[in-house]
Design a protein around this motif. Sequence first.
Motif, PDB file in Angstrom:
ATOM      1  N   ALA A  98      20.108   4.423  56.245  1.00 10.59           N
ATOM      2  CA  ALA A  98      20.803   3.205  56.867  1.00 10.59           C
ATOM      3  C   ALA A  98      20.068   2.050  57.098  1.00 10.59           C
ATOM      4  O   ALA A  98      20.218   0.862  56.893  1.00 10.59           O
ATOM      5  CB  ALA A  98      21.803   3.557  57.698  1.00 10.59           C
ATOM      6  N   LEU A  99      19.027   2.468  58.005  1.00  6.87           N
ATOM      7  CA  LEU A  99      18.289   1.302  58.420  1.00  6.87           C
ATOM      8  C   LEU A  99      17.255   0.616  57.397  1.00  6.87           C
ATOM      9  O   LEU A  99      17.216  -0.658  57.394  1.00  6.87           O
ATOM     10  CB  LEU A  99      17.208   1.994  59.584  1.00  6.87           C
ATOM     11  N   SER A 122      28.782   3.254  58.016  1.00  3.98           N
ATOM     12  CA  SER A 122      28.266   3.657  59.507  1.00  3.98           C
ATOM     13  C   SER A 122      29.359   3.870  60.567  1.00  3.98           C
ATOM     14  O   SER A 122      29.193   4.857  61.143  1.00  3.98           O
ATOM     15  CB  SER A 122      27.339   2.621  60.006  1.00  3.98           C
ATOM     16  N   LEU A 123      30.384   3.213  60.578  1.00  3.21           N
ATOM     17  CA  LEU A 123      31.450   3.291  61.472  1.00  3.21           C
ATOM     18  C   LEU A 123      32.103   4.419  61.115  1.00  3.21           C
ATOM     19  O   LEU A 123      32.550   5.390  61.995  1.00  3.21           O
ATOM     20  CB  LEU A 123      32.506   2.143  61.438  1.00  3.21           C
ATOM     21  N   ALA A 179      24.122  -3.217  61.012  1.00  2.47           N
ATOM     22  CA  ALA A 179      25.466  -2.966  60.274  1.00  2.47           C
ATOM     23  C   ALA A 179      25.155  -1.137  60.275  1.00  2.47           C
ATOM     24  O   ALA A 179      25.692  -0.370  59.834  1.00  2.47           O
ATOM     25  CB  ALA A 179      25.327  -2.978  59.000  1.00  2.47           C
ATOM     26  N   VAL A 180      24.457  -0.779  61.157  1.00  2.00           N
ATOM     27  CA  VAL A 180      23.967   0.857  61.314  1.00  2.00           C
ATOM     28  C   VAL A 180      24.542   1.276  62.660  1.00  2.00           C
ATOM     29  O   VAL A 180      25.312   2.494  62.403  1.00  2.00           O
ATOM     30  CB  VAL A 180      22.605   1.023  61.278  1.00  2.00           C
ATOM     31  N   HIS A 183      29.068   1.336  67.397  1.00  5.98           N
ATOM     32  CA  HIS A 183      29.405   0.402  68.578  1.00  5.98           C
ATOM     33  C   HIS A 183      29.398  -0.974  68.152  1.00  5.98           C
ATOM     34  O   HIS A 183      30.714  -1.699  68.417  1.00  5.98           O
ATOM     35  CB  HIS A 183      28.652   0.508  69.854  1.00  5.98           C
ATOM     36  N   GLY A 184      28.500  -1.473  67.414  1.00  6.96           N
ATOM     37  CA  GLY A 184      28.392  -2.946  66.941  1.00  6.96           C
ATOM     38  C   GLY A 184      29.303  -3.310  65.767  1.00  6.96           C
ATOM     39  O   GLY A 184      30.094  -4.086  65.517  1.00  6.96           O
ATOM     40  N   ALA A 185      29.571  -2.065  64.917  1.00  3.26           N
ATOM     41  CA  ALA A 185      30.329  -2.189  63.562  1.00  3.26           C
ATOM     42  C   ALA A 185      31.795  -2.187  63.845  1.00  3.26           C
ATOM     43  O   ALA A 185      32.344  -3.077  63.458  1.00  3.26           O
ATOM     44  CB  ALA A 185      29.925  -1.041  62.719  1.00  3.26           C
TER      45      ALA A 185
END
Length: 481
Positions: A98-99, A122-123, A179-180, A183-185
């Motif tokens: 993913a990275l 990712s979410l 995008a990985v 929490h951010g997604a």
Amino acid sequence: MCGLQRVFHRARVSLQRHPTDSTRALVPPQRQGGEVLVKRPLWMGAVIGTALTTGRAIAEERFPPPEFETGYKIPALKYPLPKWVGMEYLDVALLLVALAVGTYLVYTKRSRRGLALLSILSLFYFGFYREGCVCAIGSIQNVALALGQTSYQIPLHVVGFFVLPLLFALFFGRTFCAAVCPHGAIQELVVWRPVQVPRWLEHALGLLAYVYLGAAVLFAATGTSFILCQYDPFIAIFRLSGGFEMFLLGGCFLVIGLFVGRPYCRFLCPLGVLLGLFSHVSQKRVTIYPDHCVQCRLCEDSCPYNAIREPTIDDSHCDNTTSRRRLLVYLALAPVLLLLFGFLGSQFGAPMARAHATVQLQERLEQEDRGAVDGTTDASTAFRDAGRSRKELAAATATIQRRFHIGGWLLGLWVGLVVAVKLIGLSVRRGRDEYEADRGACVACGRCFPYCPADEDVRLQALASLEAESVEVRDETALLE
């Protein structure tokens, strides 16, 4: 004393009182030279083991299962299958993939749609399917615990979740945040009508993340608790279970995220602090425009995270005396800030130590001895029943309090250093001719990519060149025919 124990006791007494030649070897010899030599034949151990095994089998049959008139049968015991060990390493492999994909989408494809799709995947996987565990944010505590407690062995897959995002940030910036990170997604997908937070307020709120990082490291290194996992605002949403307070906390962050882009990432995430520091020295950085900046300010308006820095005004003819004086004052004030915040942190050492279970037990026992509280707790009752020494408990409590006192100093020095560096950084002017993305604040979400007209011009030029090449090929083919 049960019947089996009485039989062995009488036999031993009889042998000691009337030893014979055949049984003399069973009698323990007398003390010789200050030592007692005990010789037991192997067959006695076999007899005892057989008797105990037979006794256990008889005990199991003493209470046979009841027979129900309704024909009900007791179901057979079912044991859960062991968890596949390779699942954790599969998570590390997927994190690496993913990275890599996120980095490719940011720097090569410059695709906002691709990053949005990767955020959803990712979410779903790292968030809802894996229930947010292990996450890169929580791995900070495992590393701190391994450094503070030598008896703790950190799992290798946790090391992978900690190292990989930092390694990518060192070379490519905050592509993990792009995008990985689940929490951010989840915050990225709820941004609706973002408003710009004033720059001074953003700097002030950003200090909370540094304090949270220092406190998390201190609590984990002392073996107190993992506060990042305990107060994770989204873990209840990922697991669809938990207390009402945690659901409420996560819901509040998502509601705020409708109007303030990624509030947890920008003002509270401890991993974001580390990624931001690594991104400042990264070899590559996110560029808004592919060729040249036309200064249309569309990227600045499209960024909900206030991560676009505008060009600086040429003030070569202006008087910089005020800025220089401010810089000198902050440099002289830096040691004072370090000592001040260090002292304040040491004063919070004792209150923070009360969060440790050993300190809580010691204080509870003292209160029960004085009669200040009614009744006992499970921990105090278990301590007394175990017959442990109060002196050992007091010594362990003193050690923990001393560690928190030192840790409070270090936490205060860390916060003071952050404040001093921020003040010095604000007093230094950096020249910029074009709009640029701040290396530390930019989360590489790609929202500014489709808004840049220069990016569109490059695409149109590429399409025009391809079309021209195809026309030339057709003309050459026609001439050859």
